[in-house]
Design a protein around this motif. Structure first.
Motif, PDB file in Angstrom:
ATOM      1  N   ARG B 304     -29.393 -48.579 -29.586  1.00 48.13           N
ATOM      2  CA  ARG B 304     -28.926 -49.280 -30.913  1.00 48.13           C
ATOM      3  C   ARG B 304     -29.883 -50.592 -30.586  1.00 48.13           C
ATOM      4  O   ARG B 304     -29.476 -51.409 -29.610  1.00 48.13           O
ATOM      5  N   VAL B 305     -30.890 -50.943 -31.590  1.00 44.15           N
ATOM      6  CA  VAL B 305     -31.474 -52.221 -31.409  1.00 44.15           C
ATOM      7  C   VAL B 305     -31.500 -52.792 -32.875  1.00 44.15           C
ATOM      8  O   VAL B 305     -31.788 -52.257 -33.747  1.00 44.15           O
ATOM      9  N   PRO B 306     -31.014 -53.872 -33.090  1.00 40.07           N
ATOM     10  CA  PRO B 306     -30.843 -54.502 -34.360  1.00 40.07           C
ATOM     11  C   PRO B 306     -32.095 -54.912 -34.871  1.00 40.07           C
ATOM     12  O   PRO B 306     -33.033 -55.095 -33.996  1.00 40.07           O
ATOM     13  N   ARG B 307     -32.437 -55.124 -36.178  1.00 40.84           N
ATOM     14  CA  ARG B 307     -33.749 -55.350 -36.585  1.00 40.84           C
ATOM     15  C   ARG B 307     -34.058 -56.671 -36.089  1.00 40.84           C
ATOM     16  O   ARG B 307     -33.249 -57.536 -35.632  1.00 40.84           O
ATOM     17  N   PRO B 308     -35.574 -56.946 -35.740  1.00 37.87           N
ATOM     18  CA  PRO B 308     -36.085 -58.170 -34.944  1.00 37.87           C
ATOM     19  C   PRO B 308     -35.370 -59.462 -35.458  1.00 37.87           C
ATOM     20  O   PRO B 308     -34.965 -60.295 -34.678  1.00 37.87           O
ATOM     21  N   GLY B 309     -35.356 -59.649 -36.847  1.00 34.53           N
ATOM     22  CA  GLY B 309     -34.612 -60.901 -37.480  1.00 34.53           C
ATOM     23  C   GLY B 309     -33.231 -61.112 -36.831  1.00 34.53           C
ATOM     24  O   GLY B 309     -32.777 -62.333 -36.650  1.00 34.53           O
ATOM     25  N   LEU B 310     -32.524 -60.067 -36.520  1.00 29.49           N
ATOM     26  CA  LEU B 310     -31.151 -60.288 -35.760  1.00 29.49           C
ATOM     27  C   LEU B 310     -31.071 -60.325 -34.282  1.00 29.49           C
ATOM     28  O   LEU B 310     -30.033 -60.645 -33.705  1.00 29.49           O
ATOM     29  N   CYS B 311     -32.186 -60.106 -33.776  1.00 32.51           N
ATOM     30  CA  CYS B 311     -32.452 -60.023 -32.254  1.00 32.51           C
ATOM     31  C   CYS B 311     -32.603 -61.487 -31.682  1.00 32.51           C
ATOM     32  O   CYS B 311     -31.896 -61.842 -30.637  1.00 32.51           O
ATOM     33  N   THR B 312     -33.101 -62.327 -32.678  1.00 29.53           N
ATOM     34  CA  THR B 312     -33.387 -63.572 -31.900  1.00 29.53           C
ATOM     35  C   THR B 312     -32.249 -64.613 -32.338  1.00 29.53           C
ATOM     36  O   THR B 312     -31.317 -64.089 -33.003  1.00 29.53           O
ATOM     37  N   ASP B 313     -32.072 -65.844 -31.846  1.00 27.88           N
ATOM     38  CA  ASP B 313     -30.927 -66.418 -31.921  1.00 27.88           C
ATOM     39  C   ASP B 313     -30.646 -66.754 -33.512  1.00 27.88           C
ATOM     40  O   ASP B 313     -31.486 -67.155 -34.220  1.00 27.88           O
ATOM     41  N   ASN B 314     -29.347 -66.730 -34.030  1.00 28.24           N
ATOM     42  CA  ASN B 314     -29.128 -66.786 -35.312  1.00 28.24           C
ATOM     43  C   ASN B 314     -27.754 -67.174 -35.581  1.00 28.24           C
ATOM     44  O   ASN B 314     -26.766 -66.859 -34.586  1.00 28.24           O
ATOM     45  N   GLY B 315     -27.080 -67.513 -36.715  1.00 27.34           N
ATOM     46  CA  GLY B 315     -25.795 -67.740 -36.951  1.00 27.34           C
ATOM     47  C   GLY B 315     -24.935 -66.467 -37.019  1.00 27.34           C
ATOM     48  O   GLY B 315     -23.806 -66.271 -37.024  1.00 27.34           O
ATOM     49  N   ALA B 316     -25.705 -65.415 -37.815  1.00 27.89           N
ATOM     50  CA  ALA B 316     -25.054 -64.023 -38.136  1.00 27.89           C
ATOM     51  C   ALA B 316     -24.386 -63.594 -36.953  1.00 27.89           C
ATOM     52  O   ALA B 316     -23.459 -62.972 -37.203  1.00 27.89           O
ATOM     53  N   MET B 317     -24.904 -63.758 -36.014  1.00 26.97           N
ATOM     54  CA  MET B 317     -24.707 -62.980 -34.492  1.00 26.97           C
ATOM     55  C   MET B 317     -23.174 -63.526 -34.256  1.00 26.97           C
ATOM     56  O   MET B 317     -22.234 -63.118 -33.740  1.00 26.97           O
ATOM     57  N   VAL B 318     -23.040 -65.127 -34.364  1.00 28.57           N
ATOM     58  CA  VAL B 318     -22.020 -65.819 -34.015  1.00 28.57           C
ATOM     59  C   VAL B 318     -20.933 -65.509 -35.136  1.00 28.57           C
ATOM     60  O   VAL B 318     -19.860 -65.150 -34.458  1.00 28.57           O
ATOM     61  N   ALA B 319     -21.181 -65.287 -36.227  1.00 27.40           N
ATOM     62  CA  ALA B 319     -20.095 -64.859 -37.159  1.00 27.40           C
ATOM     63  C   ALA B 319     -19.751 -63.487 -36.934  1.00 27.40           C
ATOM     64  O   ALA B 319     -18.416 -63.110 -37.067  1.00 27.40           O
TER      65      ALA B 319
END
Ligand SMILES: [Zn+2]
Lengths: 240, 350
Positions: B304-319
């Motif tokens: 399972r690999v998230p799409r590239p935009g979610l792999c880099t650091d972002n606020g969505a992953m924290v949420a």
């Protein structure tokens, strides 16, 4: 209600004031240079709770904009900006050296000098107090080595942590944190040295309500460019 | 999406991206990002003070943008999650203070979470519930780790990590050697895809010899590889030859991806796990994704690999991690929550 705080110095200071009278309803000050991020929010919550004021009753936020050497300066600014934005209220900034100048009760022109670390001070010069207690800033804020600006500050009472750390260089009396100076102005205001080391949120709050402190946007006064070392291109890894 | 599930706002400021995400359950509603990467590019690396200054300026606009995108008001938010660590101390401090400002103003609970665990949890936004029992491989400019994850809300168990450079760091350094811009990952990937021959040179695979495997079975080392590439390139230049940038990029990338996937699959086998999660900026690498798909398929492991935009650091992953923690009924963090630059990977919630 007006909420005021400053995290530009080693102290975290918070105050709540009536937005009309300027009366202080509660305050809290803790000196701990390394824990601004941990201390500010609980201090705000406590000051509000003790005064029995809900966060939704806030009408304005005032924050010290530095200059300050600690990464903690940004703690105050980002807290003020986010709180004001989601609460839909006004946020103003005040130069932290102005707050210190206003804290002096001396009826004389004063210099403010605070710890900029790296053996430097943040400093500014102020006129004597006007009838309403406000002081006009005549020079600064700036950052320099104490010895380089000693001649500019000479003869003036020095307010702030810089007087404690560099009293001798700046020509202050041996009383350290006192507002004294080599010119002996301390004698003119009494025998008790005036100890003003850190900005006070109470003074910030009342100064903003009464219009005796000059307000600006809540933007940081860094005065220094960020430290960076330019990359010098690829280094050779082959044996010489 | 269930309207009954709590709305979580996540803030990420551990490095050079100011990220604010909004998530309800497993549904991503907004992922606003402001990056200071251009300000760092000329320095060839992230400058902490520059990043911290940029976070302060970007914070309120990024929160606003996230709320606008999601069509929600800040007062609709049910809980605030924020990266508490690990990361750059001054950068973390800005995000943590902003999160507290929100929690105070909205009177909502605060969750100070681990950045690495958030890289794992972000996959819920793309593929739903996390599998019970998986190996997570986190590869970025700051980390290269293999983690065993039974239940992300309870903690993760480190299996191995890099003993020198992070995988993303190796990409940055090799990019510099090849005269490609910073950050190196996307440029090396692109150069390799532009006709690069993966077998043009064989660069060393760190910590894969039998002797190394005894002590470092699940650990990585990319420093030797980076040096090998630099030596090879420099020797060519010294001899006045052209450096085939595309081939070198492809061969370097091949060595990195070979080691990463081999060890990740070995870790799955060791634990008897049938799932591999990949996260972090290097997970956006096209060759890594391709190789992981192929090798995992052959090994009977679902990747399972998230799409590239979610792999880099972002606020969505924290949420996303906040959403899991709220659902699991975890106790929120105190308002005295610290920014913990060396937060241990075993701590999911501070
Ligand atoms: Zn990361």
């Amino acid at each position: 209600m007006l909420l005021a705080f400053d995290t530009s110095s080693a102290a975290v200071t918070v105050a709540l004031a009536d937005p009309v009278s300027g009366n202080v309803l509660g305050s809290s000050t803790t000196v701990d240079a390394l824990r601004h991020g941990e201390l500010l929010a609980p201090a705000i919550a406590e000051v509000l709770a003790t005064a029995g004021v809900g966060v939704k009753e806030l009408t304005k936020i005032a924050v010290g904009t530095g200059p300050g050497p600690f990464t903690g300066l940004r703690v105050g600014l980002v807290t003020a900006r986010t709180m004001a934005d989601v609460l839909g209220i006004e946020v103003v900034g005040v130069c932290s050296l102005d707050i210190l100048a206003k804290q002096s009760s001396l009826a004389l022109p004063v210099a403010v000098a605070t710890d900029a670390r790296r053996k430097e001070i943040y400093w500014a010069l102020y006129d004597g107090p006007a009838a309403d207690g406000s002081r006009r800033r005549l020079e600064g804020p700036a950052v320099d080595k104490p010895a380089e600006v000693a001649h500019v500050l000479a003869g003036l009472p020095v307010i702030g942590r810089g007087a404690v750390l560099y009293g001798e260089v700046l020509g202050a009396t041996a009383t350290g944190a006192s507002a004294g100076s080599a010119a002996g102005t301390i004698g003119a205001v009494g025998d008790e040295p005036e100890v003003v080391e850190y900005p006070s949120a109470e003074v910030l709050a009342t100064g903003v309500v009464t219009g005796t402190l000059q307000v600006t946007a809540p933007d940081p006064l860094y005065l220094r460019r960020p430290d960076v070392t330019m990359s010098g291109g690829p280094k050779s890894v082959l044996p010489k | 999406m269930s309207e009954n599930e709590p709305l979580i706002l996540g803030i990420e400021t551990s490095c050079d991206e100011t990220g604010v995400g909004l998530v309800r359950g497993h549904t991503l509603l907004a992922d606003a990002i402001a990056s200071s990467v251009d300000e760092h590019a000329r320095f060839g690396g992230v400058v902490p003070e520059v990043a911290s200054r940029a976070h302060l300026e970007a914070m309120v606009p990024t929160i606003r943008r996230a709320c606008e995108t999601a069509g929600v008001k800040p007062s609709d938010v049910d809980a605030i999650a924020v990266t508490s660590g690990p990361g750059l101390a001054g950068a973390l401090l800005v995000g943590v203070a902003a999160a507290k400002g929100l929690a105070l103003s909205l009177d909502k609970p605060l969750y100070g979470v681990n950045h690495l665990a958030a890289h794992v949890a972000v996959d819920t936004l793309e593929h739903g519930e996390l599998p019970k029992g998986a190996v997570a491989m986190l590869v970025s400019g700051g980390h290269s780790s293999l983690l065993a994850v039974e239940d992300i809300t309870e903690g993760v168990e480190p299996m191995g990590s890099t003993i020198d450079d992070a995988a993303g760091e190796a990409f940055d350094k090799v990019a510099r050697v090849l005269g490609l811009p910073f950050p190196g990952g996307p440029y090396v990937d692109k150069a390799a895809r532009d006709g690069g021959d993966r077998a043009y040179v064989t660069f060393p695979r760190g910590l894969t010899s039998q002797r190394d495997l005894e002590r470092h079975r699940f650990d990585f080392s990319f420093s030797g590889l980076k040096t090998a590439v630099a030596r090879w390139v420099e020797a060519k230049r010294r001899d006045g030859e052209d450096v085939p940038v595309n081939h070198v990029a492809a061969a370097f990338q091949e060595a990195v991806c070979d080691v990463l996937t081999r060890k990740a699959i070995d870790a799955c086998k060791d634990r008897g796990y049938e799932h591999l999660l990949i996260g972090g900026g290097v997970a956006a690498n096209s060759r890594l994704r391709q190789m992981a798909e192929e090798r995992c398929a052959a090994a009977g492991i679902a990747v399972r690999v998230p799409r590239p935009g979610l792999c880099t650091d972002n606020g969505a992953m924290v949420a996303a991690l906040g959403s899991e923690l709220v659902r699991a009924g975890k106790t929120p963090s105190p308002l005295g929550l610290p920014a913990d630059s060396s937060m241990p990977i075993t701590t999911v919630l501070n």
